[in-house]
Design an enzyme around this catalytic site. Structure first.
Site, mmCIF file in Angstrom:
data_model
loop_
_atom_site.group_PDB
_atom_site.id
_atom_site.type_symbol
_atom_site.label_atom_id
_atom_site.label_comp_id
_atom_site.label_asym_id
_atom_site.label_seq_id
_atom_site.Cartn_x
_atom_site.Cartn_y
_atom_site.Cartn_z
ATOM 1 N N GLY A 132 0.838 -1.168 -0.116
ATOM 2 C CA GLY A 132 0.019 -0.079 0.156
ATOM 3 C C GLY A 132 0.772 1.316 -0.150
ATOM 4 O O GLY A 132 0.457 2.230 0.752
ATOM 5 N N SER A 166 2.300 -0.403 -6.431
ATOM 6 C CA SER A 166 1.584 -1.514 -7.256
ATOM 7 C C SER A 166 1.564 -2.991 -6.297
ATOM 8 O O SER A 166 1.531 -4.147 -7.147
ATOM 9 C CB SER A 166 2.041 -1.751 -8.414
ATOM 10 O OG SER A 166 1.230 -2.097 -9.465
ATOM 11 N N SER A 167 1.570 -2.943 -5.096
ATOM 12 C CA SER A 167 1.839 -4.279 -4.352
ATOM 13 C C SER A 167 0.698 -5.319 -4.834
ATOM 14 O O SER A 167 0.679 -6.356 -4.849
ATOM 15 C CB SER A 167 2.023 -4.044 -2.961
ATOM 16 O OG SER A 167 0.792 -3.177 -2.398
ATOM 17 N N ASP A 184 -1.331 -0.247 -13.274
ATOM 18 C CA ASP A 184 -0.384 -1.023 -12.529
ATOM 19 C C ASP A 184 -0.376 -2.416 -13.067
ATOM 20 O O ASP A 184 0.730 -3.055 -13.395
ATOM 21 C CB ASP A 184 -1.105 -1.318 -11.142
ATOM 22 C CG ASP A 184 -1.309 0.034 -10.464
ATOM 23 O OD1 ASP A 184 -0.641 1.050 -10.804
ATOM 24 O OD2 ASP A 184 -2.138 -0.147 -9.432
#
Ligand code: GLA
Length: 345
Positions: free
Chosen positions: A104, A108-109, A150
């Site tokens: 977060g 782009s996790s 993303d």
């Protein structure tokens, strides 16, 4: 003796957006780069359960398939569950998730996790279908109406390159990263979640503006006076000027003019701060500190905003230790795309 099911290793990079934020959902332009921080899922297909442990969370995911609803517990696993709901895999999977991405933080996790999960669970379609599946999963998991920045960065990544993406046509151009330019990511220390943020509200403001002056990606600043509401007008001004900055920054990068590239990044930060209002005082302070350092060409907030990470472009070694600011920072390299490897053992 029965052979154990084949070991699978799925890997998906995160991304840093060099310039062009909050333009994807408006059909505009962005210049992201996949990075050498990402998600790895390792395990075996088989059975009828989905069982995953994450190195970052104490509770594991353990559900039987088929899965019909992504809103399961533990809540970190909703991203994976949403992928399983979309994909309806033929068999189960048992394995572990490890990630080198801060969660977060604008890198782009979640898309990285969703894409790694889809590959681990046996996704077989095209790259574009994989990106779209991950986008739908994000919405199902946390209700964020995200664009495709993303997901496209992760599946179409090319080592040593950034991607100039046109979200109107979905055309992607690879842009070589110049030798002699460090890309440094520094965590601001401000945690944020997309779902809890005003992302959907900002997107709606852009749609409102487009309903008055037409698609923002092809509008110009001369069209702005037609928007009466000053807040909606500022949101639109950000998108219109940001798309121009992406064009100019991409040209600067291609010609090796890293100083001008950095200036566009810092201008982009000001626009995200003042017109789009997705920065925070801590992030602004970090951008000030970084841009005042010798050899730093420019810096900006990256990703959705409301906290998270700042990206800087600088001379090699100008930010020698990116962890000195908040404890978390990385000199990142442009990585290749998500992949899946099956290993007979
Ligand atoms: C998040 C979203 C993307 C994009 C960025 C802002 O990362 O997932 O689709 O809108 O914010 O550029």
């Amino acid at each position: 003796m029965t052979a154990s099911p084949t070991l699978g290793v799925a890997q998906a990079p995160g991304r840093v957006n060099l310039i062009g934020d909050h333009t994807d959902h408006a059909g505009g332009l962005a210049l992201p780069m996949a990075i050498d921080l990402g998600t790895t899922i390792e395990g075996r297909r088989g059975g009828d359960r989905l069982q995953l442990r994450s190195a970052q969370f104490p509770s594991a995911l353990s559900v039987s398939l088929p899965l019909r609803d992504a809103r399961i517990e533990p809540d970190w696993a909703r991203y994976v569950a949403a992928v399983a709901v979309e994909l309806q895999p033929q068999q189960g999977f048992t394995g572990t998730i490890t990630s080198t991405l801060p969660l977060g933080a604008g890198l782009s996790s979640s898309a990285s996790l969703e894409i790694a999960a889809a590959l681990a669970l046996g996704f077989t379609g095209s790259d574009m279908e994989l990106a779209l599946l991950a986008q739908r999963s994000e919405f199902a998991a946390v209700g964020v109406p995200c664009g495709l920045l993303d997901q496209l960065s992760c599946v179409f990544a090319r080592e040593g390159h950034a991607l100039c993406i046109d979200f109107g046509s979905l055309e992607i151009e690879t842009v070589p990263m110049p030798v002699g330019l460090d890309i440094v990511v520094v965590h601001s220390g401000v945690e944020r979640t997309l779902a809890g943020s005003a992302y959907a509200e900002r997107r709606a403001a852009c749609e409102r503006a487009a309903s008055i002056i037409g698609p923002l990606a092809t509008s110009s600043i001369e069209d702005l006076p037609a928007i009466a509401d000053p807040i909606i007008r500022r949101r639109a001004r950000h998108v219109i000027t940001e798309c121009s900055r992406v064009v100019e920054a991409t040209a600067a990068l291609r010609s090796g003019d890293v100083v001008s590239f950095g200036e566009h990044m810092t201008d982009s930060h000001r626009s995200l701060r003042d017109d789009f209002e997705v920065s925070t005082p801590e992030v602004d302070a970090l951008v000030e500190v970084l841009t005042a350092m010798p050899g730093v060409h420019g810096a900006r907030i990256t990703g959705a905003g409301f906290g998270g990470c700042v990206v800087a472009a600088c001379e090699p070694g100008a930010i020698a230790d990116p962890t000195t600011f908040s404890g978390r920072g990385w000199i990142v390299r442009a990585a290749g795309p998500a992949s899946m490897q099956l290993i007979d053992d």
